[in-house]
Scaffold this active site. Structure first.
Site, PDB file in Angstrom:
ATOM      1  N   ALA A   1      37.282  30.873  46.212  1.00  0.00           N
ATOM      2  CA  ALA A   1      38.703  30.754  46.545  1.00  0.00           C
ATOM      3  C   ALA A   1      39.564  31.774  45.817  1.00  0.00           C
ATOM      4  CB  ALA A   1      39.185  29.337  46.232  1.00  0.00           C
TER       5      ALA A   1
ATOM      6  N   HIS B   1      38.726  34.981  45.233  1.00  0.00           N
ATOM      7  CA  HIS B   1      38.672  36.168  46.079  1.00  0.00           C
ATOM      8  C   HIS B   1      39.537  35.994  47.326  1.00  0.00           C
ATOM      9  CE1 HIS B   1      34.556  36.538  44.106  1.00  0.00           C
ATOM     10  NE2 HIS B   1      35.112  37.693  43.806  1.00  0.00           N
TER      11      HIS B   1
ATOM     12  N   ASP C   1      39.877  38.888  35.357  1.00  0.00           N
ATOM     13  CA  ASP C   1      39.241  40.054  34.743  1.00  0.00           C
ATOM     14  C   ASP C   1      40.349  40.995  34.262  1.00  0.00           C
ATOM     15  OD1 ASP C   1      36.300  39.546  35.400  1.00  0.00           O
ATOM     16  OD2 ASP C   1      37.231  39.378  37.370  1.00  0.00           O
TER      17      ASP C   1
ATOM     18  N   LEU D   1      37.862  30.266  38.407  1.00  0.00           N
ATOM     19  CA  LEU D   1      36.842  30.495  39.420  1.00  0.00           C
ATOM     20  C   LEU D   1      36.120  31.808  39.141  1.00  0.00           C
ATOM     21  CD1 LEU D   1      38.562  29.429  42.757  1.00  0.00           C
ATOM     22  CD2 LEU D   1      37.162  28.082  41.205  1.00  0.00           C
TER      23      LEU D   1
ATOM     24  N   SER E   1      32.139  33.883  40.276  1.00  0.00           N
ATOM     25  CA  SER E   1      30.839  33.827  40.941  1.00  0.00           C
ATOM     26  C   SER E   1      29.756  33.345  39.989  1.00  0.00           C
ATOM     27  CB  SER E   1      30.479  35.208  41.494  1.00  0.00           C
ATOM     28  OG  SER E   1      31.455  35.648  42.417  1.00  0.00           O
ATOM     29  N   ARG E   2      29.944  33.592  38.704  1.00  0.00           N
ATOM     30  CA  ARG E   2      28.952  33.162  37.713  1.00  0.00           C
ATOM     31  C   ARG E   2      28.896  31.646  37.564  1.00  0.00           C
ATOM     32  NH1 ARG E   2      27.240  37.457  34.376  1.00  0.00           N
ATOM     33  NH2 ARG E   2      28.371  39.392  34.792  1.00  0.00           N
TER      34      ARG E   2
END
Length: 280
Positions: free
Chosen positions: A37, A39, A152, A186, A188-189
Protein backbone atom coordinates in the site's frame (compact mmCIF):
# COMPACT_ATOMS: atom_id res chain seq x y z
CA UNK A 1 -6.95 -1.95 -17.00
CA UNK A 2 -3.66 -3.83 -16.83
CA UNK A 3 -0.76 -1.70 -18.02
CA UNK A 4 1.62 -2.97 -20.70
CA UNK A 5 4.86 -4.39 -19.33
CA UNK A 6 7.89 -3.12 -21.23
CA UNK A 7 11.25 -4.93 -21.13
CA UNK A 8 13.31 -2.98 -23.65
CA UNK A 9 14.41 0.63 -23.57
CA UNK A 10 13.55 1.07 -27.25
CA UNK A 11 9.92 0.18 -26.54
CA UNK A 12 9.81 2.54 -23.56
CA UNK A 13 11.31 5.40 -25.58
CA UNK A 14 8.83 4.92 -28.43
CA UNK A 15 6.01 5.27 -25.93
CA UNK A 16 7.39 8.24 -23.99
CA UNK A 17 8.21 10.11 -27.20
CA UNK A 18 4.60 9.72 -28.34
CA UNK A 19 3.40 11.06 -24.99
CA UNK A 20 5.75 14.00 -25.17
CA UNK A 21 4.49 14.80 -28.67
CA UNK A 22 1.03 15.07 -27.11
CA UNK A 23 2.38 17.50 -24.51
CA UNK A 24 1.80 15.04 -21.65
CA UNK A 25 3.80 15.25 -18.43
CA UNK A 26 5.34 11.93 -17.39
CA UNK A 27 5.65 10.81 -13.78
CA UNK A 28 7.62 7.80 -12.58
CA UNK A 29 7.48 5.69 -9.43
CA UNK A 30 10.70 3.66 -9.20
CA UNK A 31 10.29 0.39 -7.28
CA UNK A 32 11.88 -3.01 -6.83
CA UNK A 33 8.49 -4.69 -6.92
CA UNK A 34 6.84 -6.61 -4.07
CA UNK A 35 4.37 -3.76 -4.04
CA UNK A 36 2.35 -2.82 -0.98
CA UNK A 37 0.00 0.00 0.00
CA UNK A 38 2.94 2.36 0.49
CA UNK A 39 3.98 1.96 -3.14
CA UNK A 40 0.38 2.31 -4.27
CA UNK A 41 0.09 5.61 -2.39
CA UNK A 42 3.03 6.90 -4.43
CA UNK A 43 1.33 5.76 -7.63
CA UNK A 44 -1.89 7.51 -6.60
CA UNK A 45 0.05 10.72 -5.96
CA UNK A 46 1.76 10.39 -9.35
CA UNK A 47 -1.60 9.82 -11.02
CA UNK A 48 -2.79 13.16 -9.64
CA UNK A 49 0.38 14.96 -10.67
CA UNK A 50 0.86 13.95 -14.29
CA UNK A 51 -0.97 12.88 -17.40
CA UNK A 52 1.10 9.71 -17.84
CA UNK A 53 2.47 7.42 -15.12
CA UNK A 54 5.19 4.80 -15.36
CA UNK A 55 5.98 2.36 -12.54
CA UNK A 56 9.38 0.75 -12.80
CA UNK A 57 10.08 -2.69 -11.34
CA UNK A 58 13.73 -3.65 -11.18
CA UNK A 59 15.52 -5.50 -8.39
CA UNK A 60 18.80 -3.65 -8.56
CA UNK A 61 21.73 -5.93 -7.68
CA UNK A 62 24.12 -3.02 -7.24
CA UNK A 63 22.39 -1.72 -4.13
CA UNK A 64 22.64 -4.99 -2.19
CA UNK A 65 25.76 -5.44 -0.09
CA UNK A 66 24.60 -8.91 1.00
CA UNK A 67 24.11 -11.59 -1.72
CA UNK A 68 21.77 -13.54 0.56
CA UNK A 69 19.60 -10.45 0.99
CA UNK A 70 19.41 -10.06 -2.79
CA UNK A 71 18.47 -13.70 -3.26
CA UNK A 72 15.69 -13.47 -0.67
CA UNK A 73 14.18 -10.26 -1.99
CA UNK A 74 10.60 -11.07 -3.07
CA UNK A 75 9.86 -11.02 -6.79
CA UNK A 76 6.13 -10.79 -7.45
CA UNK A 77 5.68 -9.16 -10.85
CA UNK A 78 2.35 -10.79 -11.70
CA UNK A 79 0.66 -9.75 -8.47
CA UNK A 80 2.33 -6.33 -8.70
CA UNK A 81 0.70 -5.75 -12.09
CA UNK A 82 -2.66 -6.81 -10.67
CA UNK A 83 -2.32 -4.32 -7.81
CA UNK A 84 -1.49 -1.53 -10.24
CA UNK A 85 -4.41 -2.22 -12.58
CA UNK A 86 -7.04 -0.21 -10.63
CA UNK A 87 -4.74 2.82 -10.56
CA UNK A 88 -4.68 3.22 -14.36
CA UNK A 89 -0.91 3.13 -14.68
CA UNK A 90 0.08 3.83 -18.28
CA UNK A 91 3.10 1.51 -18.39
CA UNK A 92 5.14 -0.83 -16.24
CA UNK A 93 8.82 -0.75 -17.09
CA UNK A 94 10.39 -4.00 -15.91
CA UNK A 95 13.64 -3.87 -17.86
CA UNK A 96 15.78 -6.84 -18.70
CA UNK A 97 19.07 -6.52 -16.79
CA UNK A 98 21.02 -5.66 -19.94
CA UNK A 99 18.82 -2.60 -20.44
CA UNK A 100 20.15 -1.16 -17.20
CA UNK A 101 23.64 -2.65 -17.10
CA UNK A 102 24.68 -3.55 -20.65
CA UNK A 103 27.88 -5.45 -21.30
CA UNK A 104 30.85 -3.28 -20.43
CA UNK A 105 28.86 -0.94 -18.20
CA UNK A 106 31.46 0.94 -16.15
CA UNK A 107 29.84 4.08 -14.73
CA UNK A 108 28.92 4.67 -11.09
CA UNK A 109 27.04 7.66 -9.71
CA UNK A 110 28.30 8.44 -6.19
CA UNK A 111 26.69 11.09 -3.98
CA UNK A 112 28.78 12.38 -1.08
CA UNK A 113 27.53 14.13 2.04
CA UNK A 114 23.95 12.93 2.53
CA UNK A 115 25.02 9.33 1.87
CA UNK A 116 27.47 9.35 4.79
CA UNK A 117 26.56 7.56 8.01
CA UNK A 118 23.30 5.80 8.80
CA UNK A 119 22.61 3.19 6.08
CA UNK A 120 25.57 4.48 4.11
CA UNK A 121 27.97 3.47 6.89
CA UNK A 122 26.49 0.01 7.36
CA UNK A 123 25.83 -0.92 3.73
CA UNK A 124 28.98 -0.12 1.75
CA UNK A 125 28.22 0.76 -1.86
CA UNK A 126 24.46 0.74 -1.30
CA UNK A 127 23.83 4.36 -2.19
CA UNK A 128 26.19 4.24 -5.15
CA UNK A 129 23.94 1.47 -6.47
CA UNK A 130 20.80 3.46 -5.70
CA UNK A 131 22.14 6.66 -7.27
CA UNK A 132 23.30 4.85 -10.40
CA UNK A 133 20.06 2.98 -11.07
CA UNK A 134 17.84 5.95 -10.23
CA UNK A 135 19.84 8.17 -12.57
CA UNK A 136 19.35 5.64 -15.35
CA UNK A 137 15.63 5.20 -14.69
CA UNK A 138 14.99 8.94 -14.60
CA UNK A 139 16.80 9.42 -17.88
CA UNK A 140 15.29 6.35 -19.53
CA UNK A 141 11.70 7.23 -18.62
CA UNK A 142 12.20 10.95 -19.39
CA UNK A 143 9.94 11.69 -16.43
CA UNK A 144 9.45 15.22 -15.16
CA UNK A 145 8.17 14.17 -11.75
CA UNK A 146 9.37 11.23 -9.63
CA UNK A 147 7.78 9.98 -6.42
CA UNK A 148 9.64 8.41 -3.48
CA UNK A 149 8.54 7.42 0.02
CA UNK A 150 9.86 9.18 3.12
CA UNK A 151 10.35 5.84 4.87
CA UNK A 152 13.64 5.57 3.00
CA UNK A 153 14.53 9.11 4.03
CA UNK A 154 18.27 8.95 3.41
CA UNK A 155 17.61 7.49 -0.04
CA UNK A 156 15.21 10.36 -0.76
CA UNK A 157 17.91 12.87 0.19
CA UNK A 158 20.48 11.10 -1.99
CA UNK A 159 18.12 11.22 -4.98
CA UNK A 160 17.34 14.89 -4.45
CA UNK A 161 21.05 15.72 -4.31
CA UNK A 162 21.98 13.75 -7.44
CA UNK A 163 19.17 15.38 -9.45
CA UNK A 164 20.29 18.82 -8.30
CA UNK A 165 23.97 18.18 -8.93
CA UNK A 166 23.53 16.54 -12.34
CA UNK A 167 20.87 18.97 -13.61
CA UNK A 168 18.44 16.18 -14.37
CA UNK A 169 15.17 17.98 -15.22
CA UNK A 170 12.87 16.15 -12.83
CA UNK A 171 11.03 17.18 -9.68
CA UNK A 172 11.58 14.76 -6.78
CA UNK A 173 8.50 14.46 -4.59
CA UNK A 174 8.68 12.81 -1.17
CA UNK A 175 5.48 11.21 0.12
CA UNK A 176 4.62 10.38 3.75
CA UNK A 177 5.36 6.93 5.18
CA UNK A 178 2.36 4.60 5.10
CA UNK A 179 1.91 2.54 8.27
CA UNK A 180 -0.08 -0.38 9.54
CA UNK A 181 -2.65 0.37 12.22
CA UNK A 182 -0.08 -0.54 14.90
CA UNK A 183 2.50 1.88 13.50
CA UNK A 184 4.76 -0.49 11.58
CA UNK A 185 6.05 1.18 8.41
CA UNK A 186 5.05 -0.73 5.32
CA UNK A 187 8.01 -2.46 3.70
CA UNK A 188 8.53 -5.32 1.29
CA UNK A 189 10.82 -6.81 3.92
CA UNK A 190 7.86 -7.23 6.28
CA UNK A 191 6.90 -10.29 4.21
CA UNK A 192 9.89 -12.07 5.72
CA UNK A 193 8.66 -11.70 9.30
CA UNK A 194 7.11 -14.69 11.05
CA UNK A 195 3.81 -14.03 12.86
CA UNK A 196 5.63 -13.89 16.18
CA UNK A 197 8.18 -11.39 14.89
CA UNK A 198 5.51 -9.34 13.13
CA UNK A 199 3.85 -8.86 16.52
CA UNK A 200 7.08 -7.38 17.88
CA UNK A 201 7.92 -5.25 14.86
CA UNK A 202 5.98 -2.10 15.90
CA UNK A 203 8.39 -1.61 18.82
CA UNK A 204 10.74 0.28 16.46
CA UNK A 205 8.20 2.93 15.55
CA UNK A 206 6.94 3.08 19.12
CA UNK A 207 10.42 3.84 20.41
CA UNK A 208 11.06 6.49 17.76
CA UNK A 209 7.71 8.14 18.32
CA UNK A 210 8.27 8.26 22.09
CA UNK A 211 11.79 9.64 21.64
CA UNK A 212 10.56 12.36 19.29
CA UNK A 213 8.00 13.39 21.86
CA UNK A 214 10.59 13.37 24.64
CA UNK A 215 13.04 15.51 22.65
CA UNK A 216 10.31 17.98 21.77
CA UNK A 217 9.42 18.17 25.48
CA UNK A 218 13.02 19.09 26.36
CA UNK A 219 14.59 15.77 27.31
CA UNK A 220 18.32 15.80 26.35
CA UNK A 221 18.87 14.10 23.01
CA UNK A 222 21.45 11.60 24.29
CA UNK A 223 19.11 10.44 27.05
CA UNK A 224 16.14 10.15 24.69
CA UNK A 225 18.17 8.14 22.18
CA UNK A 226 19.47 5.78 24.84
CA UNK A 227 15.96 5.20 26.14
CA UNK A 228 14.76 4.52 22.58
CA UNK A 229 17.53 1.98 21.93
CA UNK A 230 16.66 0.16 25.14
CA UNK A 231 12.98 0.15 24.21
CA UNK A 232 13.69 -1.36 20.78
CA UNK A 233 15.75 -4.17 22.33
CA UNK A 234 13.20 -4.73 25.07
CA UNK A 235 10.55 -4.98 22.38
CA UNK A 236 12.21 -8.05 20.86
CA UNK A 237 14.76 -6.73 18.38
CA UNK A 238 18.15 -8.44 18.47
CA UNK A 239 20.27 -5.40 17.60
CA UNK A 240 20.00 -1.68 16.91
CA UNK A 241 22.29 -0.79 14.02
CA UNK A 242 21.82 2.94 14.46
CA UNK A 243 19.38 5.35 16.06
CA UNK A 244 20.29 8.99 15.50
CA UNK A 245 18.97 12.54 15.34
CA UNK A 246 19.85 14.22 12.05
CA UNK A 247 19.05 17.47 10.27
CA UNK A 248 15.99 17.01 8.06
CA UNK A 249 17.60 19.21 5.40
CA UNK A 250 21.20 17.98 5.31
CA UNK A 251 21.28 14.79 7.41
CA UNK A 252 24.08 16.31 9.50
CA UNK A 253 24.16 14.88 13.07
CA UNK A 254 22.41 17.00 15.69
CA UNK A 255 23.05 17.12 19.42
CA UNK A 256 19.90 19.19 19.95
CA UNK A 257 16.76 19.92 17.91
CA UNK A 258 17.93 23.38 16.81
CA UNK A 259 16.34 22.95 13.34
CA UNK A 260 13.79 20.63 11.71
CA UNK A 261 15.10 17.15 12.35
CA UNK A 262 14.53 13.46 11.79
CA UNK A 263 15.05 10.53 14.09
CA UNK A 264 16.31 7.66 11.94
CA UNK A 265 16.88 4.05 12.94
CA UNK A 266 17.75 0.62 11.62
CA UNK A 267 17.39 -2.53 13.68
CA UNK A 268 17.35 -6.31 13.25
CA UNK A 269 14.37 -8.50 14.03
CA UNK A 270 14.89 -12.24 13.54
CA UNK A 271 17.56 -11.50 10.94
CA UNK A 272 15.40 -9.02 9.02
CA UNK A 273 16.74 -5.48 8.83
CA UNK A 274 14.01 -2.87 9.28
CA UNK A 275 14.39 0.90 9.01
CA UNK A 276 12.14 3.77 10.05
CA UNK A 277 12.20 7.49 10.77
CA UNK A 278 10.01 10.17 12.28
CA UNK A 279 10.13 13.98 12.18
CA UNK A 280 11.10 15.97 15.26
Amino acid sequence: MTAPILRRLSDLRALTESWQAEGARIAVVPTMGALHAGHLSLVAAAREGAERVIVTIFVNPRQFDNPDDLAKYPRTETSDAEKLAPLDVDAIYAPDPDQIYPEGFSTTVSVAGVSAGLCGAHRPGHFDGVATVVSKLLLQTQARRAFFGEKDYQQLMVVRRLVRDLDIPVEIIGCPTVRESDGLALSSRNQRLSPAMRAKAPALFGALDAAAGAITAGVPVAAALEEARNAVLAGGYSAVEYLELRSAATLAPLAAPVEPARLLAAAYLDGVRLIDNVPV
